[in-house]
Design a protein around this motif. Structure first.
Motif, PDB file in Angstrom:
ATOM      1  N   ASP A   7       0.829  -1.206   0.000  1.00  0.00           N
ATOM      2  CA  ASP A   7       0.000   0.000   0.000  1.00  0.00           C
ATOM      3  C   ASP A   7       0.864   1.257   0.000  1.00  0.00           C
ATOM      4  OD1 ASP A   7      -2.392  -1.380  -0.038  1.00  0.00           O
ATOM      5  OD2 ASP A   7      -2.521  -1.493   2.145  1.00  0.00           O
ATOM      6  N   ASN A   8       1.892   1.260   0.842  1.00  0.00           N
ATOM      7  CA  ASN A   8       2.798   2.409   0.872  1.00  0.00           C
ATOM      8  C   ASN A   8       3.560   2.551  -0.447  1.00  0.00           C
ATOM      9  OD1 ASN A   8       2.057   3.028   3.480  1.00  0.00           O
ATOM     10  ND2 ASN A   8       3.762   1.923   4.420  1.00  0.00           N
ATOM     11  N   GLU A   9       3.947   1.410  -1.007  1.00  0.00           N
ATOM     12  CA  GLU A   9       4.650   1.435  -2.286  1.00  0.00           C
ATOM     13  C   GLU A   9       3.743   2.008  -3.379  1.00  0.00           C
ATOM     14  OE1 GLU A   9       8.031  -0.513  -4.755  1.00  0.00           O
ATOM     15  OE2 GLU A   9       7.810   0.570  -2.879  1.00  0.00           O
ATOM     16  N   ALA A  10       2.499   1.590  -3.392  1.00  0.00           N
ATOM     17  CA  ALA A  10       1.555   2.070  -4.402  1.00  0.00           C
ATOM     18  C   ALA A  10       1.329   3.574  -4.271  1.00  0.00           C
ATOM     19  CB  ALA A  10       0.234   1.318  -4.290  1.00  0.00           C
ATOM     20  N   GLN A  11       1.250   4.067  -3.039  1.00  0.00           N
ATOM     21  CA  GLN A  11       1.062   5.510  -2.832  1.00  0.00           C
ATOM     22  C   GLN A  11       2.274   6.295  -3.328  1.00  0.00           C
ATOM     23  OE1 GLN A  11      -1.817   7.248  -1.619  1.00  0.00           O
ATOM     24  NE2 GLN A  11      -0.549   8.772  -2.685  1.00  0.00           N
ATOM     25  N   ALA A  12       3.470   5.800  -3.009  1.00  0.00           N
ATOM     26  CA  ALA A  12       4.686   6.467  -3.474  1.00  0.00           C
ATOM     27  C   ALA A  12       4.771   6.439  -4.999  1.00  0.00           C
ATOM     28  CB  ALA A  12       5.912   5.779  -2.868  1.00  0.00           C
ATOM     29  N   PHE A  13       4.340   5.321  -5.597  1.00  0.00           N
ATOM     30  CA  PHE A  13       4.336   5.197  -7.053  1.00  0.00           C
ATOM     31  C   PHE A  13       3.330   6.170  -7.679  1.00  0.00           C
ATOM     32  CE2 PHE A  13       2.643   2.540 -10.767  1.00  0.00           C
ATOM     33  CZ  PHE A  13       3.617   2.987 -11.647  1.00  0.00           C
ATOM     34  N   GLU A  14       2.160   6.299  -7.066  1.00  0.00           N
ATOM     35  CA  GLU A  14       1.152   7.231  -7.577  1.00  0.00           C
ATOM     36  C   GLU A  14       1.672   8.667  -7.527  1.00  0.00           C
ATOM     37  OE1 GLU A  14      -3.492   8.614  -6.735  1.00  0.00           O
ATOM     38  OE2 GLU A  14      -2.662   6.840  -5.734  1.00  0.00           O
ATOM     39  N   ASP A  15       2.307   9.039  -6.421  1.00  0.00           N
ATOM     40  CA  ASP A  15       2.877  10.389  -6.289  1.00  0.00           C
ATOM     41  C   ASP A  15       3.952  10.625  -7.349  1.00  0.00           C
ATOM     42  OD1 ASP A  15       1.224  10.787  -4.126  1.00  0.00           O
ATOM     43  OD2 ASP A  15       2.790  10.362  -2.629  1.00  0.00           O
ATOM     44  N   LYS A  20       5.606  13.030 -12.662  1.00  0.00           N
ATOM     45  CA  LYS A  20       6.083  12.838 -14.030  1.00  0.00           C
ATOM     46  C   LYS A  20       5.089  13.344 -15.081  1.00  0.00           C
ATOM     47  CE  LYS A  20       9.998  10.906 -13.015  1.00  0.00           C
ATOM     48  NZ  LYS A  20      11.276  11.582 -13.327  1.00  0.00           N
ATOM     49  N   GLY A  21       3.956  13.900 -14.614  1.00  0.00           N
ATOM     50  CA  GLY A  21       3.021  14.513 -15.547  1.00  0.00           C
ATOM     51  C   GLY A  21       1.855  13.639 -15.969  1.00  0.00           C
ATOM     52  N   LEU A  22       1.709  12.439 -15.376  1.00  0.00           N
ATOM     53  CA  LEU A  22       0.560  11.606 -15.717  1.00  0.00           C
ATOM     54  C   LEU A  22      -0.714  12.233 -15.147  1.00  0.00           C
ATOM     55  CD1 LEU A  22       2.910   9.532 -16.210  1.00  0.00           C
ATOM     56  CD2 LEU A  22       1.259   7.771 -15.569  1.00  0.00           C
ATOM     57  N   SER A  23      -1.838  11.953 -15.769  1.00  0.00           N
ATOM     58  CA  SER A  23      -3.116  12.482 -15.283  1.00  0.00           C
ATOM     59  C   SER A  23      -3.474  11.826 -13.955  1.00  0.00           C
ATOM     60  CB  SER A  23      -4.227  12.200 -16.295  1.00  0.00           C
ATOM     61  OG  SER A  23      -4.487  10.803 -16.378  1.00  0.00           O
ATOM     62  N   ASP A  24      -4.368  12.481 -13.215  1.00  0.00           N
ATOM     63  CA  ASP A  24      -4.807  11.914 -11.936  1.00  0.00           C
ATOM     64  C   ASP A  24      -5.386  10.514 -12.117  1.00  0.00           C
ATOM     65  OD1 ASP A  24      -4.049  14.262 -10.785  1.00  0.00           O
ATOM     66  OD2 ASP A  24      -6.085  15.039 -10.489  1.00  0.00           O
ATOM     67  N   THR A  25      -6.178  10.331 -13.193  1.00  0.00           N
ATOM     68  CA  THR A  25      -6.825   9.038 -13.437  1.00  0.00           C
ATOM     69  C   THR A  25      -5.790   7.953 -13.736  1.00  0.00           C
ATOM     70  OG1 THR A  25      -8.816  10.104 -14.291  1.00  0.00           O
ATOM     71  CG2 THR A  25      -8.476   7.790 -14.867  1.00  0.00           C
ATOM     72  N   SER A  26      -4.842   8.262 -14.613  1.00  0.00           N
ATOM     73  CA  SER A  26      -3.812   7.274 -14.962  1.00  0.00           C
ATOM     74  C   SER A  26      -2.983   6.909 -13.744  1.00  0.00           C
ATOM     75  CB  SER A  26      -2.908   7.816 -16.071  1.00  0.00           C
ATOM     76  OG  SER A  26      -3.624   7.955 -17.276  1.00  0.00           O
ATOM     77  N   ALA A  27      -2.556   7.908 -12.983  1.00  0.00           N
ATOM     78  CA  ALA A  27      -1.727   7.651 -11.803  1.00  0.00           C
ATOM     79  C   ALA A  27      -2.481   6.783 -10.795  1.00  0.00           C
ATOM     80  CB  ALA A  27      -1.312   8.972 -11.161  1.00  0.00           C
ATOM     81  N   ARG A  28      -3.772   7.082 -10.600  1.00  0.00           N
ATOM     82  CA  ARG A  28      -4.577   6.323  -9.648  1.00  0.00           C
ATOM     83  C   ARG A  28      -4.771   4.879 -10.131  1.00  0.00           C
ATOM     84  NH1 ARG A  28      -8.151   9.678  -9.342  1.00  0.00           N
ATOM     85  NH2 ARG A  28      -9.675   8.880 -10.853  1.00  0.00           N
ATOM     86  N   ASN A  29      -5.066   4.707 -11.423  1.00  0.00           N
ATOM     87  CA  ASN A  29      -5.246   3.353 -11.963  1.00  0.00           C
ATOM     88  C   ASN A  29      -3.960   2.544 -11.896  1.00  0.00           C
ATOM     89  OD1 ASN A  29      -7.961   3.673 -12.528  1.00  0.00           O
ATOM     90  ND2 ASN A  29      -7.606   4.335 -14.642  1.00  0.00           N
ATOM     91  N   TYR A  30      -2.840   3.162 -12.229  1.00  0.00           N
ATOM     92  CA  TYR A  30      -1.546   2.474 -12.164  1.00  0.00           C
ATOM     93  C   TYR A  30      -1.285   2.000 -10.736  1.00  0.00           C
ATOM     94  CZ  TYR A  30      -0.002   3.783 -16.898  1.00  0.00           C
ATOM     95  OH  TYR A  30       0.143   3.897 -18.251  1.00  0.00           O
TER      96      TYR A  30
END
Length: 316
Positions: A7-15, A20-30
């Motif tokens: 979970d912490n890894e996923a949050q750091a990855f989303e941030d 890096k300029g990804l959209s909120d939706t893409s970052a959240r889905n990733y």
């Protein structure tokens, strides 16, 4: 970070994705797709087999593939990996591209040209495999025999133009050394065909005698150990003395088909006849796939890239 929960890894990855300029939706889905992993990837402590198994269980369509490739870039940017660990990371990234998912594109001439080795290069690659020793396969069962199998596979794959799955199913009963032929019993969609071998005859005879084989020629497990074959071939292909690129088992099938088409077209044979013969040899259903090799051969001949002196007499 390598010890953080997923979970912490996923949050750091989303941030990181947002930075890096990804959209909120893409970052959240990733990040959501990343949470499907049982634990974060860690190239410091986890072996490649474990990492690949975790990723392959998750990558089922193109968007998820993109997410995990982006995740590997995140790991590259945020972890202090050694040169060897970075090479492993790049290998895993390449493997992600090979995972079968929906909407795969057809084979193209550009891809064939990129993965083309002339006969001299196949022979050079074979010679480099002879430097490999069993400790390279120490994580697998029977590393001595699997190392020996690895050393003969490039020439065998080239001469038979077999898919790796087909090659790994060959048994001693499929071999006809007197006529220099191999029967591919379980081709794609259950097709059966007979192909020719030359230099492989001696290599296989020596291999069979050395390990007293009566049955399966290759012990490599297609599902669980194919990654190791690819890993070692890619490592050799990128050797400073070769610089062929990320060579994989399928390169030898492409290379045989292209070399054969060049040779036959140079004899003045008609395209339709050449296409039919190479289609049957490769076990293709779709002639449009076979035509790609014809187009590549025509370009190689026109640009004089093909070295005719190589022929099919491999110097190994």
């Amino acid at each position: 970070m390598g010890n953080s929960n997923i979970d912490n890894e996923a949050q750091a990855f989303e941030d990181w994705c947002l930075d890096k300029g990804l959209s909120d939706t893409s970052a959240r889905n990733y990040a959501l797709w990343l949470k499907q992993l049982p634990e974060p990837l860690d190239f410091h402590t986890q072996d490649l087999e474990h990492i690949l198994a975790m990723i392959k269980a998750q990558v089922t369509f193109p968007a998820i593939r993109s997410a995990y490739k982006k995740y590997l870039q995140f790991k590259r940017d945020t972890e202090n990996y050694s040169i060897d660990q970075l090479k492993d990371l790049d290998f895993v990234r390449n493997e992600i591209d090979q995972i079968d998912v929906a909407s795969e594109s057809r084979l193209t001439k550009t891809e064939v040209m990129k993965k083309y080795l002339d006969t001299d290069e196949v022979a050079e690659f074979h010679r480099k495999t002879q430097d490999i020793s069993p400790p390279r396969f120490k994580t697998l069962d029977d590393p001595q025999r699997k190392c020996a199998e690895f050393k003969l596979l490039p020439v065998f794959l080239f001469e038979t133009a077999a898919r790796i799955a087909e090659a790994l199913r060959v048994t001693t009963t499929d071999l006809d050394f007197e006529d220099g032929q191999v029967t591919i019993r379980e081709g794609k969609r259950g097709k059966r065909r007979t192909v020719d071998i030359d230099k492989s005859v001696t290599l296989l005879q020596d291999h069979i005698t050395r390990f007293d084989i009566d049955g399966e020629l290759f012990l490599f497990d297609r599902e669980q150990e194919y990654w190791k074959l690819r890993y070692e071939m890619i490592r050799i292909g990128n050797n400073a003395a070769l610089k062929f690129g990320d060579v994989t088992p399928h390169w030898f099938r492409h290379s045989y088909a292209t070399n054969w088409c060049v040779k036959e077209l140079q004899k003045g044979r008609g395209i339709a006849e050449v296409k039919e013969e190479i289609r049957d040899y490769l076990g293709h259903d779709d002639t449009s796939t076979t035509e790609v090799y014809i187009h590549a051969a025509e370009e190689l001949t026109r640009d004089n890239i093909y070295r005719e002196h190589g022929g099919f007499q491999l110097s190994i």
